[in-house]
Design a protein around this motif. Sequence first.
Motif, mmCIF file in Angstrom:
data_model
loop_
_atom_site.group_PDB
_atom_site.id
_atom_site.type_symbol
_atom_site.label_atom_id
_atom_site.label_comp_id
_atom_site.label_asym_id
_atom_site.label_seq_id
_atom_site.Cartn_x
_atom_site.Cartn_y
_atom_site.Cartn_z
ATOM 1 N N ASP A 347 3.540 52.104 -5.012
ATOM 2 C CA ASP A 347 3.898 52.295 -6.536
ATOM 3 C C ASP A 347 5.224 51.520 -6.831
ATOM 4 O OD1 ASP A 347 1.603 53.557 -6.818
ATOM 5 O OD2 ASP A 347 2.536 55.543 -6.724
ATOM 6 N N LEU A 348 5.975 51.841 -5.641
ATOM 7 C CA LEU A 348 7.418 51.241 -6.074
ATOM 8 C C LEU A 348 7.413 49.795 -6.338
ATOM 9 C CD1 LEU A 348 9.643 52.912 -3.655
ATOM 10 C CD2 LEU A 348 9.513 53.399 -5.747
ATOM 11 N N TYR A 349 6.567 48.952 -5.623
ATOM 12 C CA TYR A 349 6.709 47.609 -5.939
ATOM 13 C C TYR A 349 5.674 47.080 -7.200
ATOM 14 C CZ TYR A 349 8.515 46.540 -1.420
ATOM 15 O OH TYR A 349 9.547 46.339 -0.518
ATOM 16 N N GLU A 350 4.934 47.953 -7.475
ATOM 17 C CA GLU A 350 4.173 47.918 -8.726
ATOM 18 C C GLU A 350 5.062 47.910 -10.036
ATOM 19 O OE1 GLU A 350 1.179 50.836 -9.446
ATOM 20 O OE2 GLU A 350 -0.019 49.568 -10.935
ATOM 21 N N MET A 351 5.929 49.029 -9.939
ATOM 22 C CA MET A 351 7.005 49.386 -10.854
ATOM 23 C C MET A 351 7.978 48.152 -11.078
ATOM 24 S SD MET A 351 7.906 53.434 -10.917
ATOM 25 C CE MET A 351 8.585 53.479 -9.333
ATOM 26 N N GLU A 352 8.239 47.590 -9.828
ATOM 27 C CA GLU A 352 9.030 46.358 -9.757
ATOM 28 C C GLU A 352 8.588 45.263 -10.369
ATOM 29 O OE1 GLU A 352 12.443 44.187 -8.470
ATOM 30 O OE2 GLU A 352 12.221 46.323 -8.730
ATOM 31 N N SER A 353 7.361 44.853 -10.253
ATOM 32 C CA SER A 353 6.697 43.671 -10.451
ATOM 33 C C SER A 353 5.761 43.789 -11.780
ATOM 34 C CB SER A 353 5.852 43.000 -9.646
ATOM 35 O OG SER A 353 4.785 44.030 -9.103
ATOM 36 N N HIS A 386 14.481 48.084 -0.270
ATOM 37 C CA HIS A 386 13.779 47.004 -1.085
ATOM 38 C C HIS A 386 13.248 47.422 -2.334
ATOM 39 C CE1 HIS A 386 11.510 43.057 -2.108
ATOM 40 N NE2 HIS A 386 12.923 42.799 -2.121
ATOM 41 N N GLY A 387 12.399 48.434 -1.936
ATOM 42 C CA GLY A 387 11.389 48.769 -3.011
ATOM 43 C C GLY A 387 12.082 49.680 -4.131
ATOM 44 N N LEU A 388 13.179 50.207 -3.780
ATOM 45 C CA LEU A 388 14.053 50.979 -5.101
ATOM 46 C C LEU A 388 14.919 49.981 -5.573
ATOM 47 C CD1 LEU A 388 14.979 53.990 -2.694
ATOM 48 C CD2 LEU A 388 13.510 53.972 -4.549
ATOM 49 N N LYS A 395 20.171 50.118 -9.964
ATOM 50 C CA LYS A 395 18.837 50.317 -9.859
ATOM 51 C C LYS A 395 18.690 51.366 -8.789
ATOM 52 C CE LYS A 395 14.314 48.702 -10.238
ATOM 53 N NZ LYS A 395 13.484 47.416 -10.161
ATOM 54 N N VAL A 396 19.089 51.162 -7.848
ATOM 55 C CA VAL A 396 18.836 51.947 -6.536
ATOM 56 C C VAL A 396 19.412 53.533 -7.101
ATOM 57 C CG1 VAL A 396 19.410 52.498 -4.160
ATOM 58 C CG2 VAL A 396 18.795 50.013 -4.910
ATOM 59 N N SER A 397 20.675 53.470 -7.525
ATOM 60 C CA SER A 397 21.146 54.482 -7.861
ATOM 61 C C SER A 397 20.376 55.650 -8.768
ATOM 62 C CB SER A 397 22.671 54.530 -8.436
ATOM 63 O OG SER A 397 23.576 53.993 -7.461
#
Length: 419
Positions: A347-353, A386-388, A395-397
């Motif tokens: 899901d993290l990579y889906e949100m990223e891309s 990396h996913g965050l 963004k990570v924060s």
Amino acid sequence: MGDTSLQQQQPCIQPPPGPWKYTLLTEPALSSTLAQKSAASIVDDTHHVSFQPCSDPAEASQDRFSVQNWEISGGVWRFRAVFDGHGGHEAVDYTLQHLPALIERNLRAFLEHKGQGLPGSPSSYAPGDISKLITDSISSFDDGMTAALFDLFPGNAVRDLSDEVIDDIIHDPANYPTVIRCMRGTTVLISLTNPLNKDLWVASLGDCRAVLATRLKGGQWVGKELSYNHNGSDPSEVRKLIQEHPREPFVIEDDRVLGSIAVTRAIGDHVFKVPRIYTERVFLKCRPGFKTTIKKVESIVPRILTPPYVSNAAETTHFTLDDSQDNDPIRHKLDMVLFLFSDGLYDLYEMESGSAAVGMQGYWSYVLRNALSRPGENLALNLLRHGLGGNNEDKVSQMLMGESSYRWMDDTTILAQHL
């Protein structure tokens, strides 16, 4: 998504696109806080994290994992597992406590019966024997949960007893755990390697994922998926359900089983496995019960015609790690790392891309190169970082330090095992 059952259908949501409260962290505080909140650690050959940033105790992570080494007949078998619970903690906690021990007992008995000589000797068993043992152990474990439920209401008791008597049976402290864990659920992802580290078995039940990362002679890291999702958006799973339940138009609706649960295979989730009278007369009377409204559950009951709809049959596959008789260039390796992770990472990579396919395929070589090129660091933590958002501290924060009583990302657990 991990919380895929009818008990808890709220989707995983990214923080809103406008201003929201969070604490901006910079290095080194950002890295240390992420490591702490994700319980990053290294056990034996396995790096792991398990992460849910929402601070509300009611939103505590339902992911679990297990890292165990079993000494059998003079050799060490390495067992790793990720369990993605949903609808509550009872089924996943029970699975974590008992399923690995059951598989170990069955494996030990099988190898002793075979009279295994040298540790991991291929002459003492066929790879398919171990695959069957794992699959059968998982199914029998879940069948045991079903049998324990039925034992509370022998014969026609669930039909014939009064509501008052059934209520007393359900809420007897000795019986309540049996009922409530059947109402919850969990996915299962298991890896097992033999003592000579020449064979790998991966068993999947649900939508966690296994990826084998291999560094080729030229230094490039490549990823090969070793498991596949079992859910209502997978064409083969949909075909199977339709074939098993003909003339039931709602067997799959909106990519969900009976329009409710996303996964098609799981431990627990007995609403979708037993006759509907158990939902009507037992599950709906349990207090506290489902994590959704009674009305939502009652709307599903008329669709329960020919259970089971959710399977406990794991897909177990054997892979050869020995490259001595294999011309596949992927197995002419310098290093191999097995990643096991719950679908929260996906899901993290889906949100990223903006696309799950791009997230896992387009990013994979880059992710592996970054996660695996820093000797001594936690590989699972690097992959989570990396996913965050990677090096984007803001963004990570946002993902790490959001101030909300509602979860904004799915539970995410990652194991990274050096093979």
